[in-house]
Design a protein around this motif. Structure first.
Motif, mmCIF file in Angstrom:
data_model
loop_
_atom_site.group_PDB
_atom_site.id
_atom_site.type_symbol
_atom_site.label_atom_id
_atom_site.label_comp_id
_atom_site.label_asym_id
_atom_site.label_seq_id
_atom_site.Cartn_x
_atom_site.Cartn_y
_atom_site.Cartn_z
ATOM 1 N N TYR A 1 -3.215 2.529 -5.650
ATOM 2 C CA TYR A 1 -3.755 2.342 -4.313
ATOM 3 C C TYR A 1 -3.159 1.088 -3.663
ATOM 4 O O TYR A 1 -2.606 1.136 -2.574
ATOM 5 C CB TYR A 1 -5.276 2.264 -4.403
ATOM 6 C CG TYR A 1 -6.018 2.223 -3.088
ATOM 7 C CD1 TYR A 1 -5.417 2.612 -1.895
ATOM 8 C CD2 TYR A 1 -7.342 1.814 -3.049
ATOM 9 C CE1 TYR A 1 -6.104 2.582 -0.702
ATOM 10 C CE2 TYR A 1 -8.045 1.785 -1.860
ATOM 11 C CZ TYR A 1 -7.428 2.163 -0.683
ATOM 12 O OH TYR A 1 -8.123 2.132 0.485
ATOM 13 N N VAL B 1 -3.598 9.159 -0.619
ATOM 14 C CA VAL B 1 -2.291 8.627 -1.014
ATOM 15 C C VAL B 1 -1.400 9.753 -1.537
ATOM 16 O O VAL B 1 -0.226 9.883 -1.163
ATOM 17 C CB VAL B 1 -2.464 7.522 -2.068
ATOM 18 C CG1 VAL B 1 -1.113 7.052 -2.585
ATOM 19 C CG2 VAL B 1 -3.274 6.360 -1.496
ATOM 20 N N TYR C 1 -11.790 9.862 -5.142
ATOM 21 C CA TYR C 1 -11.565 8.619 -5.883
ATOM 22 C C TYR C 1 -11.538 8.889 -7.383
ATOM 23 O O TYR C 1 -12.542 9.281 -7.972
ATOM 24 C CB TYR C 1 -12.669 7.607 -5.557
ATOM 25 C CG TYR C 1 -12.824 7.359 -4.075
ATOM 26 C CD1 TYR C 1 -12.118 6.336 -3.442
ATOM 27 C CD2 TYR C 1 -13.655 8.160 -3.297
ATOM 28 C CE1 TYR C 1 -12.242 6.111 -2.083
ATOM 29 C CE2 TYR C 1 -13.785 7.948 -1.933
ATOM 30 C CZ TYR C 1 -13.082 6.926 -1.330
ATOM 31 O OH TYR C 1 -13.211 6.717 0.021
ATOM 32 N N LYS D 1 -6.795 5.969 -8.167
ATOM 33 C CA LYS D 1 -5.915 6.999 -7.610
ATOM 34 C C LYS D 1 -6.691 7.710 -6.505
ATOM 35 O O LYS D 1 -7.712 8.349 -6.772
ATOM 36 C CB LYS D 1 -5.474 7.981 -8.702
ATOM 37 C CG LYS D 1 -4.946 7.305 -9.976
ATOM 38 C CD LYS D 1 -3.683 6.510 -9.718
ATOM 39 C CE LYS D 1 -3.292 5.601 -10.869
ATOM 40 N NZ LYS D 1 -3.073 6.278 -12.148
ATOM 41 N N LEU D 2 -6.218 7.588 -5.276
ATOM 42 C CA LEU D 2 -6.940 8.103 -4.118
ATOM 43 C C LEU D 2 -6.322 9.390 -3.583
ATOM 44 O O LEU D 2 -5.102 9.557 -3.608
ATOM 45 C CB LEU D 2 -6.999 7.054 -3.000
ATOM 46 C CG LEU D 2 -8.266 6.168 -3.032
ATOM 47 C CD1 LEU D 2 -8.277 5.271 -4.259
ATOM 48 C CD2 LEU D 2 -8.382 5.352 -1.753
ATOM 49 N N ASN E 1 0.870 -1.175 0.000
ATOM 50 C CA ASN E 1 0.000 0.000 0.000
ATOM 51 C C ASN E 1 0.910 1.229 0.000
ATOM 52 O O ASN E 1 1.363 1.662 1.060
ATOM 53 C CB ASN E 1 -0.902 -0.021 1.239
ATOM 54 C CG ASN E 1 -1.879 1.150 1.287
ATOM 55 O OD1 ASN E 1 -1.601 2.217 0.778
ATOM 56 N ND2 ASN E 1 -3.012 0.931 1.929
#
Length: 396
Positions: free
Chosen positions: A285, A306, A352, A302-303, A237
């Motif tokens: 992610y 992060v 998101y 793609k968060l 992660n």
């Protein structure tokens, strides 16, 4: 990075925090009838579900308390924090002092306290709010909650644990969060208690979960630190690793440990190299360490959090170990994040994106996204670039 560039970034993050992100939550999230906050907000800030998730309630208490303590003593911020703190105190925990995962709008329990992450954020919230309000009751609650966390840390899910024990993997999240939590509780804990948890967290993060050969942090390892060839055992992660590295940098600054800061910086760069999507940009992610198909269907999304953790880690790394490679990485992540996540029409950030960088969901808050990662990162980057700018000013 010049004085002008650092000053520009500092002002950019300050403006985003105070004129975009914080006002969004001030305007839309406060529950005036029952206390606490709505976190399920659509793109425009309209409430679409009224359930309350305890870790998000606690995170927002922490955020507004922190703003009051560190930015400006605005009564509105103290009142916002107080609403959530009172709600947590009244409705957040069971008879044993364990914090639920979720409750109804009015506070009736919905999901049992099946892990201790709600407790971790509750402890942070109570400590920060105690400092803001001067209310000693919340200071005691922070200390008691922390003690309960330590009591449960070896078996955090207790009787809610679903695993049979035949594959006894331990997870990275707890030592990671403890490394930050214990620094948040500096005003509450004795120095010996802080040192004990810091030493435990640094050892777990940097010697057990960080693998020497790959330079990567694994999400799950066997009790002796060995890897396991399974979905869980191969899981990477990138966001967790990046977040942990700026926690390690903060610990290194506190203890004057330059070697820890250097190791955290090198690990951060390795994670960025590994986790960056070479085809579409942005950070994945979830990833499988051996390149197998990940178990998580959302692995290539793609968060928001992060990329925010990457920006904080890069800014702090540049502050302590300035260099062109870190500056280039910062600009690369900054450009991607600011081109894709902010919503210029309604404010705040999308959470998101799909792999190509387009909004997968346009919500601004829900079960997992609340008033925390975006404003925390804005504050951290603002203050870090401000320090960088001041260093430039003093040396020119």
């Amino acid at each position: 990075m010049s004085y002008i560039e650092a000053s520009h970034y500092a002002q950019h993050y300050k403006d985003a925090l105070l004129h975009d992100v914080v006002p969004f939550w001030e305007q839309h999230s406060l529950d005036l009838e029952h206390g606490g906050y709505f976190t399920c907000l659509d793109r425009s800030g309209k409430v679409y579900d009224t359930d309350k998730f305890i870790w998000l309630q606690a995170r927002q208490v922490w955020l507004f308390s922190m703003l009051y303590n560190e930015v400006e003593q605005k009564q509105q911020w103290l009142d916002m924090a107080g609403s959530g703190a009172a709600f947590l105190r009244q409705h957040g925990k069971d008879a044993h002092g364990n914090f639920y995962f979720s409750v109804t709008r009015s506070g009736a329990p919905l999901v049992q306290p099946y892990n201790i992450f709600s407790d971790c954020f509750a402890a942070m919230a109570f400590a920060q709010y105690a400092k803001a309000s001067g209310n000693g009751t919340y200071r005691t609650m922070a200390k008691n909650t922390y003690a309960n966390i330590l009591k449960r840390k070896d078996r955090p899910k207790g009787h809610y644990e679903k695993s049979t024990g035949n594959r006894p993997l331990k997870n990275f999240a707890l030592p990671m969060i403890l490394s930050n939590l214990v620094l948040e509780l500096e005003d509450v804990l004795e120095e010996a208690d802080i040192k004990k948890t810091v030493d435990f967290s640094v050892r777990e993060v940097m010697e057990v979960f960080l693998q020497k050969e790959s330079g990567l942090i694994y999400e799950n390892v066997l009790p002796n630190g060995d890897l396991h060839d399974s979905f869980e055992g191969r899981l990477i992660n990138p966001g967790h690793g990046l977040e942990a590295m700026w926690f390690m940098m903060d610990i290194g600054v506190r203890s004057g440990d330059e070697a820890l800061i250097a190791k955290a910086t090198d690990t951060m760069l390795r994670i960025l190299d590994y986790g960056w999507d070479q085809d579409h940009g942005g950070l994945f992610y979830f990833m499988d360490a051996q390149g197998h198909p990940p178990q998580q269907l959302e692995h290539d999304q793609k968060l928001w959090w992060v990329h925010l953790e990457a920006l904080v880690a890069l800014a702090k790394a540049y502050e302590h170990r300035p260099g062109e490679h870190i500056a280039q990485w910062y600009q690369k992540v900054h450009q991607y994040a600011w081109q894709h996540f902010p919503d210029p029409e309604h404010g705040e950030w999308y959470g998101y994106l799909n792999r190509e960088g387009k909004p997968h969901l346009t919500l601004k808050g829900g079960k997992w996204k609340g008033c925390f990662h975006v404003p925390r990162a804005m504050y951290q980057c603002w203050k870090t670039f401000d320090r960088i700018a001041q260093k430039h000013k003093l040396t020119t």
